[in-house]
Design an enzyme around this catalytic site. Structure first.
Site, PDB file in Angstrom:
ATOM      1  N   ASP A 474       0.740  -1.267   0.008  1.00 42.05           N
ATOM      2  CA  ASP A 474       0.021   0.075   0.028  1.00 42.05           C
ATOM      3  C   ASP A 474       0.829   1.237  -0.045  1.00 42.05           C
ATOM      4  O   ASP A 474       0.236   2.284   0.308  1.00 42.05           O
ATOM      5  CB  ASP A 474      -0.774   0.073   1.233  1.00 42.05           C
ATOM      6  CG  ASP A 474      -1.789  -1.095   1.279  1.00 42.05           C
ATOM      7  OD1 ASP A 474      -1.955  -1.797   0.435  1.00 42.05           O
ATOM      8  OD2 ASP A 474      -2.540  -1.188   2.127  1.00 42.05           O
ATOM      9  N   GLU A 551      -7.256  -3.516  -3.646  1.00 45.04           N
ATOM     10  CA  GLU A 551      -8.558  -3.287  -3.181  1.00 45.04           C
ATOM     11  C   GLU A 551      -9.061  -1.820  -3.904  1.00 45.04           C
ATOM     12  O   GLU A 551     -10.242  -1.918  -4.541  1.00 45.04           O
ATOM     13  CB  GLU A 551      -8.652  -3.192  -1.896  1.00 45.04           C
ATOM     14  CG  GLU A 551     -10.029  -2.988  -1.081  1.00 45.04           C
ATOM     15  CD  GLU A 551      -9.803  -3.113   0.639  1.00 45.04           C
ATOM     16  OE1 GLU A 551     -10.609  -4.077   1.014  1.00 45.04           O
ATOM     17  OE2 GLU A 551      -9.357  -2.552   0.925  1.00 45.04           O
ATOM     18  N   GLU A 555      -7.694   4.670  -4.891  1.00 49.96           N
ATOM     19  CA  GLU A 555      -6.702   5.344  -3.969  1.00 49.96           C
ATOM     20  C   GLU A 555      -5.343   5.288  -4.851  1.00 49.96           C
ATOM     21  O   GLU A 555      -4.584   6.379  -4.693  1.00 49.96           O
ATOM     22  CB  GLU A 555      -6.574   4.590  -2.761  1.00 49.96           C
ATOM     23  CG  GLU A 555      -7.568   5.389  -1.782  1.00 49.96           C
ATOM     24  CD  GLU A 555      -7.465   4.645  -0.345  1.00 49.96           C
ATOM     25  OE1 GLU A 555      -7.224   5.449   0.628  1.00 49.96           O
ATOM     26  OE2 GLU A 555      -7.409   3.449  -0.173  1.00 49.96           O
TER      27      GLU A 555
END
Length: 820
Positions: A474, A551, A555
């Site tokens: 991430d 996911e 973003e």
């Protein structure tokens, strides 16, 4: 077999070892590359007015200290890609190469061709919902079902596989046992697997119901469990077909062979593959160009090949839908199925795509009368603490705070409240500068800092969360918010953003998650973004059977929007072009695979038309933290801002996604979770501004975390006034948008430069944008050109903005023509 790469080229070194040698010798220095300095040996490295640590804080996590690579490779190592599990363990997890699946096992490389969807309960989460996961492959926790196992008879079972070389979407690993060894190259999209051996040949175990349908000297055609393969030894070699389900070849002493997945079992196809079987892919490279005049991204995918036999210079590669929809060259009649949809085959040494780029805005313009907007700004300004703690203080949640404030600052300017705007920016500035100082007097702080891990070549924060430090998960999600906040400060305070001030540390964040420079000796090329897949992966290691996953496509898009804003604010054209490339590809991949706007890629019998998570092996309608439909959909909308307009390029697709959300959330349109209500209705405004505004005026209660009433109101009223995004019109500048309410278009552009900029739109509209400012103009809709691709046809008579469009076209683009 010694621990050096067996293939040869003009340098005798791997590409990356060669480049590092040039960098170390001062021959190559990229604009963003910094060679190792004496400062790195100290506990704290000063970077302009800021600093980073070179000591891991006690509370910090870190990836493994052992990296499974050969001695001629060193940091920075890639992560977050389909193959990087090879760096994390002596044998791999499942490798979703596409169309092949593979796994390095105790005995060799297991290969299979997953070609049937399985629909079942979602793995890795708990909850009552069923049939959440659709994937091609085995059940949750076991290896792929192998068709073939490729091995070297002289290499002992369990010998570790070590990465020996890699390209932009290819990898070579080595298993060496004394003088015996094998190098295997896997390339995403390629039906070929290449191997080179020392002191021995190869064995291929046929692991299922097998038959040999072609056997002629060095070429073998086999079918295993309905999947067809060609085995290619060197001319002069041969295959020995054993009774035990194993075929073997000594390779005629030449030390190379390839295996190919065939689209059908026929001598003609086998011969066509044989023609390319000895053109070994040794490197893969992506290059890009932002053509501002046409507002397109031109991407070239190149294969470097080594002709082991003959003079063939082309290979075969299977293109994903996001590539074949926009490819320039002709394609063959062959194709494969894959978890991303149909993969059409291209014959050649490369191919080129052209994707439409439709701009972004740092914020929406001041074109609507928003009731009580100044009061909503004042309400946030009066809060005692602007950097709020919700679920933790790590880099992700701190970044979410930045998002709320960077949205509010320009709105405050629009209502004439310069003091509030500066209050919001001061809060971001103070928090950024706290984190951008690693300590003092040689003593490293224990928290709220960034530290450089020289084992992997990565910049971690402390604290982080979500496995972002230990698993390198991430980073683009987290750091995108930070870079975007820095861009907002740079918009009004360029001195703060200078390299000699705090811009230097910001650039380290940029280089960590989105470094466009292959020559950088501190950070890998495009850590999160996978050039062939066309999107990023959130998983650092890919250490799950379903492979890597992502996911929140939104973003990821936010992270590359932040990159573009930072590049524009700092005048870095090279970084700007890379950001346009990343942002554009991530959007097209999101529309293809998460939203499936053309209704072609997600399996029809799954029961969903949208995926919250894309995995290497398939799709999942659930999040990592719950299976509530509000979360499942919002996770691919947030954060909503001037970069999010792509979500409304196809109004019917956006409306259909909304209907699916409402239906799976109980059908009443009331969102009870309370985490994402603003975000959900901001998304709804992209297909039906009237309904979204009606909700706001009648039922609004409070803002989500990382949202504010001021921003929600500003967004909804702006779209109600200007209309929804119009992707059929482009502009010759990167920061722009066009809206269409069915009667008129509203044209918007932002200029970070010091001089006025004349912006021209593709339908003839013109706009003069002053220095460091936003400008708008409107004019009646005279025509609605059709744009091929994953966009709708804009129909003025159908409303084009307020209300749902009557146009139900999927907007399929024109795939490359079919060749022989």
């Amino acid at each position: 077999m010694d621990d050096t790469h067996t293939s040869t080229d003009r340098t005798g070194l791997t590409r990356r070892t060669y480049l590092r040698a040039l960098v170390a010798g001062g021959v190559l220095t990229g604009s963003g590359a910094l060679t190792a300095s004496a400062a790195e040996d100290a506990a704290i490295e000063q970077i302009g007015a800021g600093s980073i640590a070179h000591v891991k804080p006690e509370a910090a996590g870190a990836p493994p200290r052992t990296v499974y690579a050969t001695d001629d490779l060193d940091a920075p190592y890639p992560s977050n890609d389909w193959w990087t599990t090879l760096l994390w363990r002596p044998l791999s997890e499942n490798l979703w190469v596409h169309p092949l699946a593979a796994r390095v096992t105790e005995t060799g490389l297991a290969l299979s061709y997953p070609d049937e969807w399985q629909v079942r309960d979602a793995p890795f989460t708990s909850g009552p919902r069923t049939d959440d996961f659709a994937e091609m492959g085995p059940s949750d926790e076991r290896p792929i079902d192998a068709d073939l196992t490729l091995s070297h008879p002289g290499v002992s079972d369990g010998t570790a596989a070590r990465v020996a070389d890699y390209g932009d979407w290819s990898v070579t690993y080595r298993r060496a046992d004394g003088a015996a060894g094998i190098d295997v190259t896997l390339t995403q999209g390629s039906p070929f697997v290449y191997c080179e051996t020392a002191n021995g040949g190869v064995e291929v175990g046929l692991d299922g119901d097998a038959s040999v349908w072609h056997e002629r000297d060095h070429v073998l055609g086999v079918t295993v469990d309905g999947h067809h393969y060609g085995l290619f030894a060197p001319p002069g070699g041969s295959w020995d077909v054993g009774d035990d389900g194993t075929v073997a070849s000594d390779l005629g002493g030449e030390g190379y062979a390839s295996v190919a997945l065939l689209p059908e079992a026929s001598p003609k196809v086998l011969n066509e593959f044989r023609r390319r079987a000895y053109a070994f892919v040794t490197d893969t490279t992506v290059t890009w160009e932002y053509d501002a005049d046409r507002s397109v991204v031109v991407t070239e995918y190149d294969f470097e090949v080594d002709a082991k036999h003959g003079d063939a210079e082309e290979t075969l590669t299977a293109l994903y839908p996001h590539q074949s929809r926009w490819v320039r060259e002709d394609l063959t009649d062959w194709s494969y199925v894959s978890p991303r949809g149909e993969m059409s085959v291209r014959a050649g040494s490369g191919f080129t795509t052209e994707h439409p780029f439709r701009g972004l805005l740092p914020f929406l313009p001041d074109v609507a009368d928003v009731p009580n907007l100044a009061a909503h700004v004042d309400a946030v300004e009066s809060e005692e603490t602007l950097i709020r703690d919700w679920q933790g203080e790590g880099t992700y949640w701190t970044g979410k705070n930045y998002e709320r404030l960077l949205q509010l600052a320009p709105i405050a300017e629009q209502v004439g409240d310069a003091a509030a705007a500066e209050t919001f920016r001061d809060a971001m500035r103070d928090e950024l500068e706290t984190w951008f100082s690693a300590g003092s007097d040689g003593t490293v702080d224990e928290t709220d800092l960034f530290w450089y891990d020289d084992v992997w070549g990565t910049l971690n924060g402390t604290p982080m969360g979500f496995g972002a430090d230990a698993d390198l998960n991430d980073h683009h999600f987290h750091y995108g918010y930070w870079v975007k906040a820095a861009a907002e400060l740079a918009r009004v305070d360029p001195e703060w953003a200078a390299e000699g001030q705090y811009g230097g540390v910001v650039n380290h964040l940029v280089r960590d998650y989105a470094n466009p420079d292959r020559n950088d000796d501190r950070y890998p090329f495009f850590r999160n973004f996978s050039p062939y897949a066309g999107h990023s992966w959130a998983s650092g290691s890919g250490e799950l059977p379903a492979g890597c996953n992502q996911e929140s496509s939104s973003e990821a898009i936010n992270a590359y929007a932040a990159l573009l804003l930072w590049a524009e604010a700092t005048g870095d054209e090279e970084l700007r072009d890379a950001a346009v490339y990343l942002y554009t590809h991530e959007i097209h991949a999101a529309l293809e695979y998460w939203f499936d706007v053309a209704d072609e890629n997600i399996p029809d019998d799954w029961g969903y038309d949208y995926a919250a998570i894309v995995w290497g092996s398939g799709y999942k309608y659930a999040t990592w933290f719950n299976q509530d439909a509000e979360s499942v959909h919002a996770i691919n909308y947030l954060p909503v801002g001037g970069h999010s307009l792509y979500l409304g390029w196809n109004r019917e697709a956006a409306a259909a996604n909304w209907r699916e959300l409402v239906e799976n959330d109980g059908g009443d349109g009331e969102f009870d979770l309370g985490w994402y209500t603003d975000v959900l209705w901001e998304f709804r405004a992209l297909s039906d501004p009237d309904e979204a505004l009606s909700w706001y005026e009648n039922d609004y209660t409070g803002g989500d975390f990382a949202e504010s009433r001021a921003h929600t109101a500003h967004w909804l009223y702006t779209l109600d006034t200007a209309g929804t995004p119009d992707a059929t019109v482009s502009a010759n500048t990167p920061l722009y948008a066009v809206f269409n309410d069915g009667q008129r278009r509203t044209y918007v552009a932002y200029n970070f430069g010091d001089d006025s900029e004349a912006v021209t739109f593709s339908d003839g509209a013109e706009l003069d944008v002053g220095p460091n400012s936003i400008a708008t103009t409107t004019r009646p809709v005279e025509s609605n050109p059709t744009l091929s691709g994953a966009f709708p046809t804009v129909d003025a008579e159908a409303g084009g903005g307020n209300g749902e469009s009557d146009d139900d076209e999927n907007g399929r683009g024109q795939r490359g023509g079919r060749g022989d």
